[in-house]
Design an enzyme around this catalytic site. Structure first.
Site, PDB file in Angstrom:
ATOM      1  N   GLY A   1       0.801  -1.220   0.000  1.00 45.55           N
ATOM      2  CA  GLY A   1       0.000   0.000   0.000  1.00 45.55           C
ATOM      3  C   GLY A   1       0.833   1.270   0.000  1.00 45.55           C
ATOM      4  O   GLY A   1       0.543   2.217  -0.739  1.00 45.55           O
TER       5      GLY A   1
ATOM      6  N   ARG B   1       9.960 -25.517   3.252  1.00 45.95           N
ATOM      7  CA  ARG B   1       9.180 -25.272   4.458  1.00 45.95           C
ATOM      8  C   ARG B   1       8.071 -26.293   4.686  1.00 45.95           C
ATOM      9  O   ARG B   1       7.903 -26.801   5.800  1.00 45.95           O
ATOM     10  CB  ARG B   1       8.527 -23.888   4.374  1.00 45.95           C
ATOM     11  CG  ARG B   1       9.537 -22.791   4.443  1.00 45.95           C
ATOM     12  CD  ARG B   1       8.886 -21.445   4.297  1.00 45.95           C
ATOM     13  NE  ARG B   1       9.914 -20.413   4.441  1.00 45.95           N
ATOM     14  CZ  ARG B   1       9.717 -19.121   4.318  1.00 45.95           C
ATOM     15  NH1 ARG B   1       8.511 -18.668   4.028  1.00 45.95           N
ATOM     16  NH2 ARG B   1      10.697 -18.262   4.476  1.00 45.95           N
TER      17      ARG B   1
ATOM     18  N   HIS C   1       2.210 -18.858   9.002  1.00 52.40           N
ATOM     19  CA  HIS C   1       3.143 -17.790   8.717  1.00 52.40           C
ATOM     20  C   HIS C   1       2.683 -16.866   7.587  1.00 52.40           C
ATOM     21  O   HIS C   1       2.908 -15.675   7.604  1.00 52.40           O
ATOM     22  CB  HIS C   1       4.476 -18.426   8.338  1.00 52.40           C
ATOM     23  CG  HIS C   1       5.546 -17.462   7.985  1.00 52.40           C
ATOM     24  ND1 HIS C   1       5.955 -16.490   8.853  1.00 52.40           N
ATOM     25  CD2 HIS C   1       6.289 -17.302   6.866  1.00 52.40           C
ATOM     26  CE1 HIS C   1       6.917 -15.774   8.278  1.00 52.40           C
ATOM     27  NE2 HIS C   1       7.123 -16.237   7.073  1.00 52.40           N
TER      28      HIS C   1
HETATM   29  C1  LIG Z   1       7.605 -12.940  11.035  1.00 54.00           C
HETATM   30  C2  LIG Z   1       7.525 -12.795   9.538  1.00 54.00           C
HETATM   31  C3  LIG Z   1       8.693 -12.734   8.782  1.00 54.00           C
HETATM   32  C4  LIG Z   1       8.631 -12.592   7.398  1.00 54.00           C
HETATM   33  N1  LIG Z   1       9.790 -12.548   6.704  1.00 54.00           N
HETATM   34  C5  LIG Z   1       9.748 -12.399   5.353  1.00 54.00           C
HETATM   35  C6  LIG Z   1      10.960 -12.307   4.597  1.00 54.00           C
HETATM   36  O1  LIG Z   1      12.056 -12.383   5.142  1.00 54.00           O
HETATM   37  N2  LIG Z   1      10.865 -12.143   3.266  1.00 54.00           N
HETATM   38  C7  LIG Z   1       9.668 -12.045   2.625  1.00 54.00           C
HETATM   39  O2  LIG Z   1       9.645 -11.875   1.424  1.00 54.00           O
HETATM   40  N3  LIG Z   1       8.506 -12.104   3.323  1.00 54.00           N
HETATM   41  C8  LIG Z   1       8.511 -12.289   4.663  1.00 54.00           C
HETATM   42  N4  LIG Z   1       7.332 -12.352   5.364  1.00 54.00           N
HETATM   43  C9  LIG Z   1       6.055 -12.118   4.668  1.00 54.00           C
HETATM   44  C10 LIG Z   1       5.843 -10.614   4.403  1.00 54.00           C
HETATM   45  O3  LIG Z   1       6.334  -9.873   5.495  1.00 54.00           O
HETATM   46  C11 LIG Z   1       4.391 -10.218   4.201  1.00 54.00           C
HETATM   47  O4  LIG Z   1       3.771 -11.111   3.346  1.00 54.00           O
HETATM   48  C12 LIG Z   1       4.278  -8.836   3.581  1.00 54.00           C
HETATM   49  O5  LIG Z   1       5.021  -7.906   4.323  1.00 54.00           O
HETATM   50  C13 LIG Z   1       2.851  -8.361   3.455  1.00 54.00           C
HETATM   51  O6  LIG Z   1       2.831  -7.021   3.012  1.00 54.00           O
HETATM   52  P1  LIG Z   1       1.474  -6.300   2.647  1.00 54.00           P
HETATM   53  O7  LIG Z   1       1.824  -4.926   2.267  1.00 54.00           O
HETATM   54  O8  LIG Z   1       0.725  -7.127   1.672  1.00 54.00           O
HETATM   55  O9  LIG Z   1       0.607  -6.324   3.990  1.00 54.00           O
HETATM   56  P2  LIG Z   1       0.888  -5.786   5.472  1.00 54.00           P
HETATM   57  O10 LIG Z   1       2.259  -5.357   5.708  1.00 54.00           O
HETATM   58  O11 LIG Z   1       0.296  -6.813   6.370  1.00 54.00           O
HETATM   59  O12 LIG Z   1       0.028  -4.471   5.568  1.00 54.00           O
HETATM   60  C14 LIG Z   1      -1.353  -4.488   5.695  1.00 54.00           C
HETATM   61  C15 LIG Z   1      -1.824  -3.067   5.821  1.00 54.00           C
HETATM   62  O13 LIG Z   1      -3.235  -3.053   5.739  1.00 54.00           O
HETATM   63  C16 LIG Z   1      -3.782  -2.337   6.804  1.00 54.00           C
HETATM   64  N5  LIG Z   1      -5.114  -2.905   7.043  1.00 54.00           N
HETATM   65  C17 LIG Z   1      -5.451  -4.199   7.247  1.00 54.00           C
HETATM   66  N6  LIG Z   1      -6.786  -4.326   7.349  1.00 54.00           N
HETATM   67  C18 LIG Z   1      -7.292  -3.083   7.186  1.00 54.00           C
HETATM   68  C19 LIG Z   1      -8.610  -2.554   7.192  1.00 54.00           C
HETATM   69  N7  LIG Z   1      -9.679  -3.324   7.362  1.00 54.00           N
HETATM   70  N8  LIG Z   1      -8.755  -1.209   7.029  1.00 54.00           N
HETATM   71  C20 LIG Z   1      -7.681  -0.402   6.847  1.00 54.00           C
HETATM   72  N9  LIG Z   1      -6.429  -0.864   6.813  1.00 54.00           N
HETATM   73  C21 LIG Z   1      -6.243  -2.175   6.991  1.00 54.00           C
HETATM   74  C22 LIG Z   1      -2.799  -2.457   7.914  1.00 54.00           C
HETATM   75  O14 LIG Z   1      -2.964  -1.391   8.807  1.00 54.00           O
HETATM   76  C23 LIG Z   1      -1.491  -2.384   7.134  1.00 54.00           C
HETATM   77  O15 LIG Z   1      -1.185  -1.039   6.876  1.00 54.00           O
HETATM   78  C24 LIG Z   1       7.378 -12.515   6.753  1.00 54.00           C
HETATM   79  C25 LIG Z   1       6.213 -12.577   7.500  1.00 54.00           C
HETATM   80  C26 LIG Z   1       6.280 -12.756   8.881  1.00 54.00           C
HETATM   81  C27 LIG Z   1       5.005 -12.937   9.645  1.00 54.00           C
END
Ligand SMILES: Cc1cc2nc3c(=O)[nH]c(=O)nc-3n(C[C@H](O)[C@H](O)[C@H](O)COP(=O)(O)OP(=O)(O)OC[C@H]3O[C@@H](n4cnc5c(N)ncnc54)[C@H](O)[C@@H]3O)c2cc1C
Ligand code: FES
Lengths: 258, 641
Positions: free
Chosen positions: B49, B334, B405
């Site tokens: 986002g 994994r 995860h």
């Molecule tokens: C411990 C851990 C380690 C990881 N390590 C790795 C790694 O080393 N390499 C890798 O590639 N991936 C890794 N991952 C996976 C990766 O971090 C995530 O898949 C990725 O960061 C998701 O990004 P995103 O922007 O899609 O969502 P997110 O970062 O989850 O962001 C979601 C956003 O949506 C907002 N939101 C949610 N619901 C609502 C709502 N209803 N209304 C308004 N806002 C909302 C939240 O506030 C947030 O801003 C890891 C995951 C975990 C759990």
């Protein structure tokens, strides 16, 4: 699950917690009793207390948390007078109850500063931090306009120092620990990170000026070199960053063209 | 109603390697001076986002962005540790865009769309350039060039990292870009603000309803496109490595307004997490996968061996991964590592007070390389382990167990990342697009940033430059209806005043999903899970206890709303797992395994993405299939023997 060893070691604690219904409410401490196992995290102890309160028909204590592994910077409690509690370089969510013993009393308050108004109970408003970064805590480069990542080499020592500064999680413990509620360590960490990298040079002066100005506008106090901020920082950010920012700021003030 | 056909809109008649370039050329453009006339609503400001909001604003669009936390910098993306993949081939070890594409399709067990994956591999290269220019302090070698490591069993070194905090640094980079646009007045950022519904006008997504978490106020926001970047649904299992606020609400609300949900049963279980220590456990902590490079995984050979691990001689230890997979050993992917841990624990050989853990032992590595070398590599991880468990991994083997995860499933999107609901785009972990049935390490960060920096800023014109858009007003009926429905839901939750807490219900739901739709699934278990979930959901609306009011910060009410959605979503996840009568990637159906106990795909019947349509509460979902074709890779059986 978890029935055996852990429950036999349960300890009874007396906790005093700051309760405040909303921003304009006066607020005050309330005392509770809670049973905790040494393997619990500090926030799990609060979860258990909240479950108990709610079962008794009382509203749970509001506190900020999210990752519960020391990286998001949401958790923000002052525990027995110390931001994030007694453990060195440890956030509240990483603190475990084995640091306490049966019969202990624990006082829990929010991070306090004029620039961090209380929202409810232990939850504070830290948007002042966002506004400091909005004032200049970035490098202006549009998406797609970047040269190849190997176009500029960055000496490893510089990169490592930049990473040390960049490790800041923006929790605000530095402000809570400072007798003047200054935000120098927070601001300096970002100014330093970008000043240490070749990519950050073009805006180096304007950045330092703009961020420091914004910091002052937000109502944070002045730095009088207590270094409590560094002691409280869960990520080990050092006051060298403040020195670096001060140098940049001074230089920028002399050479500023406005 | 006749089922809509699922058109993936992938370019045809062009070689795969040229498809994205060609597609971008074919997409219509929006004149720079017209862009400010369009308002884009970006929901969620994690990696996907923040990068999308910043990039669109730079291009001149009018952006409004929303997140749950008090700052975009705190999104769950911040917690990613290991790294981000990119086909830079800086190590000259034979990597290429094609190899990253190939590895990702294979790693996903041939259940991803080839074109999306290829584009992802192409974009990976520009992501690193962008991040370095923003000041992301990636690890460097002494010569000043970027360092890479091999990650998650990859045979090339293509993972870029910033100590153990890669997600943090990438997110802070994107957040910086977003901040720049906020201060320029091109992005209006709303924090502590939750999207609770999508608003459709004439079948097109034209707005959202939000609830301000501080004041409890409901607000209407109109726009010309809605981007959901709201992350994954791993917390349906209650215990997971996800941050506590991760939820399915935004995706589920959009689903109930018409967007198809694809492959919800594809969930990833990470093999190296710190085990549950008690009933109060609130989340699980991931220990980096890199530990398996030097640690050896074992359990005692005999059940009920209660000797302390140091006292169990090698002859009485079962190094089961090394025994079963001589060539990959402890480095199997994994899903394979997780399933094997479960199998030995099911067999009564698990260790620790709960019997739900296996040892990860560094004794031999310390003897071979010395304590200092091991400390230099893993010191911070060992410290983290000790802080949580109170045990010193230099002298006692770590205890680890798999945990939920990541979720590969998500809202269905076409090649433009647009859902079947026109105007609704889905980015990052919230969509189903690129990882098939299993995600490779360090590929989620890559996908989130590819979607936000490079894909959507190009493809959004397919919607905006198309048919002339009618102006909508937040006083339209559709907004009023959606707002009223949202108010009712929250009011209803507040009025139950039952006897069980939201957390209790959430834990129970999680336990059902984990036991019956977790690492291994079977027909009987899934069938019973369906009725258990329905019963629990009914009980929820009769007996949940949500205190306080809706007019100020009420964390219990927030959680209650999210759990209500998980309760509905869980049924779809289980139903999807039941319908997919094969094993693939993270979806392991016990009925479908090879004689050696490995996952057995059924390519003839199941080489498709399952996209489910909501037909109304209490009605069954309708299945739409997007068949997957593989013209550039050959389908093989993964083997790690
Ligand atoms: C411990 C851990 C380690 C990881 N390590 C790795 C790694 O080393 N390499 C890798 O590639 N991936 C890794 N991952 C996976 C990766 O971090 C995530 O898949 C990725 O960061 C998701 O990004 P995103 O922007 O899609 O969502 P997110 O970062 O989850 O962001 C979601 C956003 O949506 C907002 N939101 C949610 N619901 C609502 C709502 N209803 N209304 C308004 N806002 C909302 C939240 O506030 C947030 O801003 C890891 C995951 C975990 C759990
Ligand atoms: S909850 Fe994220 S740092 Fe403590």
């Amino acid at each position: 699950m978890g029935s055996s060893s852990t429950e036999t070691k349960m300890m009874r604690l007396n906790v005093e917690i700051w309760r405040q219904a909303g921003p304009s409410d006066g607020g005050g401490f309330e005392s509770y009793k809670v049973e905790a196992s040494p393997d619990m995290s500090f926030l799990e102890m609060l979860d258990v207390l909240n479950e108990k309160l709610m079962a008794d028909g009382r509203e749970g204590i509001a506190f900020d948390h999210d990752c519960r592994e020391g990286i998001c910077g949401m958790c923000s409690l002052v525990i027995n007078g110390q931001p994030h509690g007694p453990e060195n370089e440890t956030t509240t969510c990483q603190l475990h109850m084995r640091n306490y013993k049966d019969g202990d009393s624990i006082t829990i308050e929010p991070f306090r500063a004029t620039a961090f108004p209380i929202v409810k109970d232990l939850v504070i408003d830290r948007s002042a931090f966002d506004r400091i970064l909005q004032a200049g805590g970035y490098i202006s480069v549009n998406t797609g306009a970047a040269p190849d990542a190997h176009a500029v080499q960055v000496p490893k020592v510089q990169a490592d120092l930049a990473m040390d500064a960049a490790a800041c999680i923006g929790c605000g413990a530095c402000v809570a620990a400072c007798p003047n509620a200054a935000a120098m360590l927070f601001t300096a960490a970002k100014v330093s990170q970008l000043a240490l990298l070749p990519q950050g040079q073009a805006e180096r002066s304007s950045r330092a000026i703009a961020m420091v100005d914004q910091m002052d506008k937000e109502g944070f106090g002045a730095c009088t070199n207590h270094y409590e901020c560094m002691a409280a920082c869960p990520k080990g950010i050092t006051v060298e960053n403040i020195a670096r920012m001060n140098r940049d700021h001074l230089r920028a003030s002399f050479t500023s063209r406005d | 109603m006749s089922p809509a056909t699922l058109d993936s809109k992938v370019p045809t008649g062009v070689p795969l390697a040229d498809a994205w370039t060609r597609h971008k050329f074919d997409l219509p453009l929006v004149n720079p001076s017209n862009r400010r006339k369009f308002t884009v609503l970006v929901v969620g400001t994690g990696l996907a986002g923040s990068s999308a909001a910043a990039s669109l604003a730079e291009m001149g669009y009018n952006v409004k962005a929303f997140c749950i936390q008090d700052s975009p910098r705190r999104a769950h993306s911040i917690a990613a540790q290991g790294g981000i993949n990119a086909a830079k081939n800086y190590k000259s070890d034979g990597d290429s865009v094609h190899r990253l594409f190939y590895d990702t399709v294979k790693g996903g067990d041939y259940r991803a769309r080839e074109h999306n994956v290829h584009r992802l591999a192409e974009a990976s290269v520009s992501i690193i350039d962008q991040c370095v220019a923003q000041g992301v302090p990636f690890a460097r070698e002494y010569g000043g060039l970027l360092d890479n490591r091999s990650f998650g069993g990859a045979q090339v070194s293509r993972t870029f990292y910033a100590r153990g905090q890669t997600g943090q640094q990438l997110l802070l980079g994107a957040y910086g870009a977003l901040n720049r646009q906020i201060s320029a007045g091109r992005v209006e950022m709303k924090t502590r603000c939750e999207m609770v519904d999508v608003v459709n006008v004439d079948g097109v997504a034209r707005g959202i309803i939000t609830r301000d978490l501080q004041t409890g106020e409901f607000e209407r926001h109109a726009g010309d496109a809605v981007l959901l970047c709201t992350g994954g649904y791993g917390n349906v299992f209650y215990l997971s490595t996800n941050a506590k606020a991760c939820n399915v609400t935004a995706a589920w609300r959009a689903h109930k307004r018409g967007a198809y949900f694809a492959n919800p049963c594809y969930t990833q279980i990470h093999p190296t997490c710190i085990p549950v220590s008690g009933h109060y456990q609130s989340k699980l902590t991931l220990m980096s996968e890199s530990l398996r490079n030097d640690g050896r995984v074992w359990v005692p050979k005999t059940q009920g061996d209660t000797r302390s691990p140091e006292q169990i001689p090698d002859a009485d230890r079962d190094y089961y991964l090394e025994r079963r997979y001589p060539s990959f050993g402890n480095l199997v992917p994994r899903d394979v590592a997780s399933r094997n841990a479960k199998a030995v624990c099911d067999d009564g050989k698990g260790v620790g007070s709960t019997g739900l853990a296996v040892f990860l032992d560094f004794r031999d590595a310390i003897q071979r390389d010395g304590r200092d070398t091991i400390a230099a590599k893993y010191g911070n991880l060992f410290q983290m382990y000790e802080r949580i468990t109170g045990e010193d991994p230099y002298s006692v083997p770590m205890r680890i167990f798999p945990a939920v995860h990541y979720t590969m499933g998500g809202l269905w999107v076409d090649y433009n990342l647009q859902s079947n609901l026109p105007g609704l785009f889905v980015l990052g972990e919230a969509n189903f697009s690129d990882h098939g049935a299993n995600r490779l390490g360090a590929s989620a960060l890559m996908q989130g940033l590819a979607d936000g920096y490079f894909v959507v800023p190009a493809t959004i014109t397919s919607h905006l430059a198309g048919a002339s858009m009618q102006a909508v007003s937040t006083s339209d009926d559709a907004f009023a209806e959606a707002e009223a429905a949202s108010r009712d839901r929250f009011q209803k939750l507040l009025s139950v005043r039952g006897s069980r807490s939201v957390d209790q219900f959430h834990r129970e739901l999680g336990q059902i999903c984990w036991d019956k739709c977790g690492m291994a699934r079977n027909q009987a278990g899934l069938t019973s899970a369906l009725s258990e979930i329905r019963a629990l959901r009914e009980a929820y609306w009769q007996d949940v206890n949500v205190l306080g009011d809706g007019a100020s910060l009420n964390q219990n009410l927030e959680h209650a709303g999210r759990v209500a959605d998980f309760m509905e979503f869980a049924e779809l996840m289980v139903g999807d797992a039941l319908h997919r009568e094969e094993s693939c990637g993270g979806h392991f159906r016990e009925e479908y395994q090879t004689e050696e106990g490995e996952a057995q795909r059924n390519d003839e019947a199941f080489t498709y993405a399952a996209a489910w349509e909501h037909k109304g509460d209490g009605q069954s979902h309708e299945l739409h299939k997007e068949s997957l074709t593989f013209d550039n890779v050959k389908l093989t059986t993964r083997s790690y023997k």
